[in-house]
Design an enzyme around this catalytic site. Structure first.
Site, PDB file in Angstrom:
ATOM      1  N   ASP A  69      23.167 -76.439 115.436  1.00  0.00           N
ATOM      2  CA  ASP A  69      22.941 -75.121 114.853  1.00  0.00           C
ATOM      3  C   ASP A  69      21.497 -74.668 115.062  1.00  0.00           C
ATOM      4  O   ASP A  69      21.168 -73.506 114.827  1.00  0.00           O
ATOM      5  CB  ASP A  69      23.244 -75.143 113.348  1.00  0.00           C
ATOM      6  CG  ASP A  69      24.725 -75.008 113.048  1.00  0.00           C
ATOM      7  OD1 ASP A  69      25.496 -74.689 113.971  1.00  0.00           O
ATOM      8  OD2 ASP A  69      25.120 -75.220 111.881  1.00  0.00           O
ATOM      9  N   ASP A  94      35.386 -75.470 113.936  1.00  0.00           N
ATOM     10  CA  ASP A  94      34.236 -75.871 113.139  1.00  0.00           C
ATOM     11  C   ASP A  94      34.666 -76.790 111.998  1.00  0.00           C
ATOM     12  O   ASP A  94      35.844 -76.849 111.624  1.00  0.00           O
ATOM     13  CB  ASP A  94      33.528 -74.633 112.576  1.00  0.00           C
ATOM     14  CG  ASP A  94      32.029 -74.830 112.429  1.00  0.00           C
ATOM     15  OD1 ASP A  94      31.574 -75.988 112.380  1.00  0.00           O
ATOM     16  OD2 ASP A  94      31.301 -73.823 112.354  1.00  0.00           O
TER      17      ASP A  94
END
Length: 687
Positions: free
Chosen positions: A510, A446
């Site tokens: 997301d 990430d």
């Protein structure tokens, strides 16, 4: 097919299955573009007429269709290369210096007329896919350094101005929002300046002339770069349109020291007369044949929504057991397992297992997951650091920062200066330690904030992502079985630069709302492979409760994952999830490895229809988010089938047999009702 060369006239052609791309060295020694379009077999057809000035306000250098325009002389158009020589000269005057050719590559060699500075235009061809790859390499053969102020990878010439641009815009939670706009008479610039994230724009362009899914001229291209990119599209005063792609020159300078070389990121581009569908198939096939590993991706469960930062060994094992009951194949522990990581305010950089949460380390959890015959994955964010961590106390000089300024934080974190060799060593050793100590199959990498306060270094925008690529490649060389997922607050790192430098999957957004994902996934599908598109079933949605079946069907359009708190699932939800995961496994190969189709329809209802097909089967996905006043069904014409074969499928509870010709030309009628209705119809080709 391949490379065609008229060595006497210095005319060069690149030939694919259906297209030709041609250029030549003209009477002024310039590399002049000649043609890009449908196939022309003979280079003899191409003339290279001498150019003459139209007026004193239209110098030849500005009018010439240069393959790779540089900054210098009476050029006022966009340039691809601008350098500063050690003596202060800010001008390039190049001359042709020959060519080299292998089976894989054609290289045109150019050099400055005064300085021992060379640049080379590289061409590769993927004949069956109608794709060409271009990039440029620089060589400083002098004793002094050269400063590169701008370097774009290629310029393309399109012979029309009446074009429509299709690309994506957006932001966090709204990546890959398709937009279309006609070209006017101004310059269009799509770019990224954040170093990491590309939520706003993505490095691809599509230009068409009234094209549809299955017909019409389409010109398209992507840049294999994850960092700061620039796409410039400009109609020309005397006709045609120019497209450039490359490293964004914003705040960027590259120093090429004596004897050094630099290779720019590659641009992959293509042309078709068969619409957007052919474009997507060429790009998808390129990824499947030349980039992605073979096989199918496992069904994944990620623990983030269930526990967030409050991870505990026993609870993670309980989640793994529930996931196994459903048929999940890969269990991934997300954020919170390391350091003093109880929120987003601490822990990043201190990559040791938190003993309070895992008193015996990660081994009991991994052993339990492996004992259930599942793969194990883990989340990391290796480019970031939180201010309270021991890492930052020990190495305060390891972050990007500006003297006499308060350090920027975003999401309570700072960015490690990954251009430093010692930081690169730290990150690689951290990952190497995890993978050598634990039986890990999957890493979710990430990056949750952009880069800032870069100080005096203006080449770090390039060097940072080069270092990330290098670390990822080294990890894959040592642990080839490990799958790497590229994530940057969702879809911030969806690009071919990541795919071609060690990464296998994308975390697409997301935003896991199943309805929103339909539009995100649709735009993604234009140029990126379905197999790399991670899509989850989660508890999150931005509207009224969406049925679990609709959520699964939306996520089954890519590589299926789950992120719900399954400890709270009812028996009915567990049963339905297991059934749908099993159904996904039945069609997984055709979804991940088959041909993808965006299907048109004429229904007054707002249906979303998609198809996946290979030689022996097809899967049709139909979604109706909301029934309109006119409760009409939809007639769907399939594509990519064998028109002479017979296919068996279930429709309205009955088994039906139809020929491929009927299914593609007449189609089938499907009627859904209610809100968030969906179905999957599976077609099997009869022996």
């Amino acid at each position: 097919m391949g490379f065609l060369i008229d060595a006497k006239r210095l005319v060069f052609g690149i030939e694919t299955k259906k297209t030709t791309y041609a250029f030549a060295i003209d009477n002024l020694g310039l590399v002049r573009h000649l043609y890009w379009g449908e196939k022309i077999d003979s280079l003899d057809d191409f003339d290279v007429p001498p150019l003459s000035e139209i007026s004193s306000n239209d110098p030849i250098l500005d009018l010439t269709d240069e393959e790779y325009p540089v900054y210098g002389g009476m050029r006022y158009k966009e340039n691809c290369l601008k350098v500063l020589f050690a003596d202060g000269t800010r001008d390039i005057e190049y001359k042709y210096d020959g060519y080299t050719q292998t089976d894989e590559e054609l290289v045109i060699h150019l050099k400055d007329a005064h300085y021992d500075f060379a640049f080379n235009l590289h061409y590769k061809v993927y004949e069956e896919l109608d794709l060409i790859e271009r990039f440029v390499s620089l060589e400083n053969k002098m004793n002094e350094s050269v400063t590169v102020e701008k370097i774009h990878s290629a310029q393309l010439h399109i012979p029309y101005q009446d074009l429509t641009l299709t690309s994506s815009h957006g932001h966090w939670l709204a990546e890959f929002q398709e937009f279309k706009q006609p070209l006017g008479q101004g310059k269009i610039v799509l770019e990224n300046r954040r170093g990491i994230s590309t939520h706003n724009h993505n490095p691809f362009f599509i230009l068409d002339r009234q094209a549809t899914e299955t017909s019409g001229e389409v010109y398209y291209g992507i840049l294999k770069l994850s960092g700061n990119f620039s796409t410039i599209i400009e109609p020309r005063p005397y006709g045609g349109t120019l497209v450039q792609m490359g490293i964004n020159p914003h705040d960027c300078l590259l120093t090429l020291n004596a004897g050094e070389t630099f290779v720019a990121p590659a641009m992959l581009f293509g042309y078709t007369t068969e619409g957007f569908e052919a474009m997507s198939h060429h790009m998808h096939d390129y990824a499947k044949q030349h980039v992605l590993r073979e096989g199918v991706r496992p069904v994944l469960y990620n623990s983030w929504e269930a526990t967030e930062f409050d991870v505990q060994c026993d609870e993670q094992i309980a989640l793994a057991r529930k996931a196994k009951e459903m048929g999940v194949e890969l269990f991934v522990i997300d954020d919170g397992w390391f350091g003093q990581r109880h929120s987003d305010a601490d822990g990043l950089g201190d990559w040791y297992v938190n003993e309070e949460k895992f008193p015996e380390g990660l081994t009991p959890l991994i052993d339990a997951v492996k004992g259930m015959d599942m793969m194990f994955g883990i989340w990391i964010e290796p480019e970031m650091v939180n201010p309270p961590t021991q890492l930052l106390k020990d190495h305060p000089d390891w972050i990007y920062h500006v003297e006499n300024r308060v350090n920027d934080t975003s999401r309570n974190q700072m960015v490690l200066n990954v251009t430093l060799p010692e930081v690169q060593t730290f990150i690689f050793n951290m990952i190497d330690d995890l993978l050598s100590k634990y039986d890990i199959d999957y890493i979710k990498w990430d990056a949750n904030r952009p880069i800032s306060q870069t100080g005096l270094s203006r080449e770090m925008w390039v060097r940072h992502i080069e270092a990330v690529y290098d670390i990822a490649r080294r990890v894959k060389e040592r642990y080839p079985h490990v799958l790497l997922e590229a994530c940057a607050s969702g879809g911030g790192r969806v690009d071919y630069g990541m795919l071609e430098n060690g990464f296998d999957d994308f975390w697409t957004s997301d935003n896991t709302d199943a309805y929103d994902r339909l539009t995100i996934q649709n735009t993604y599908s234009y140029v990126y492979p379905i197999k790399a598109m991670r899509a989850w079933v989660t508890d999150a949605n931005n509207r009224v409760t969406i049925p679990l079946r609709f959520k699964f069907h939306s996520a089954m359009m890519g590589t299926l994952g789950m992120g719900c708190n399954i400890l709270k699932f009812t028996d009915e939800e567990m049963k339905l999830s297991a059934e749908l995961i099993e159904e996904y496994k039945e069609i997984r190969d055709v979804v991940q490895n088959g041909d993808f189709y965006r299907l048109n329809h004429t229904s007054r209802n707002n249906y979303y229809c998609y198809e996946y097909a290979n030689e022996s089967e097809a899967a049709l996905f139909v979604f109706l988010p909301q029934t309109q006043i006119a409760r009409t069904g939809v007639r769907i014409k399939l594509r990519g089938l064998d028109e002479t074969a017979t296919y068996t499928f279930m429709l309205a509870g009955a088994e039906v047999r139809k020929t491929g010709a009927y299914l593609m030309n007449h189609g089938i009628d499907v009627k859904l009702s209610g809100d968030y209705a969906s179905t999957i119809i599976k077609f099997k080709k009869s022996e």
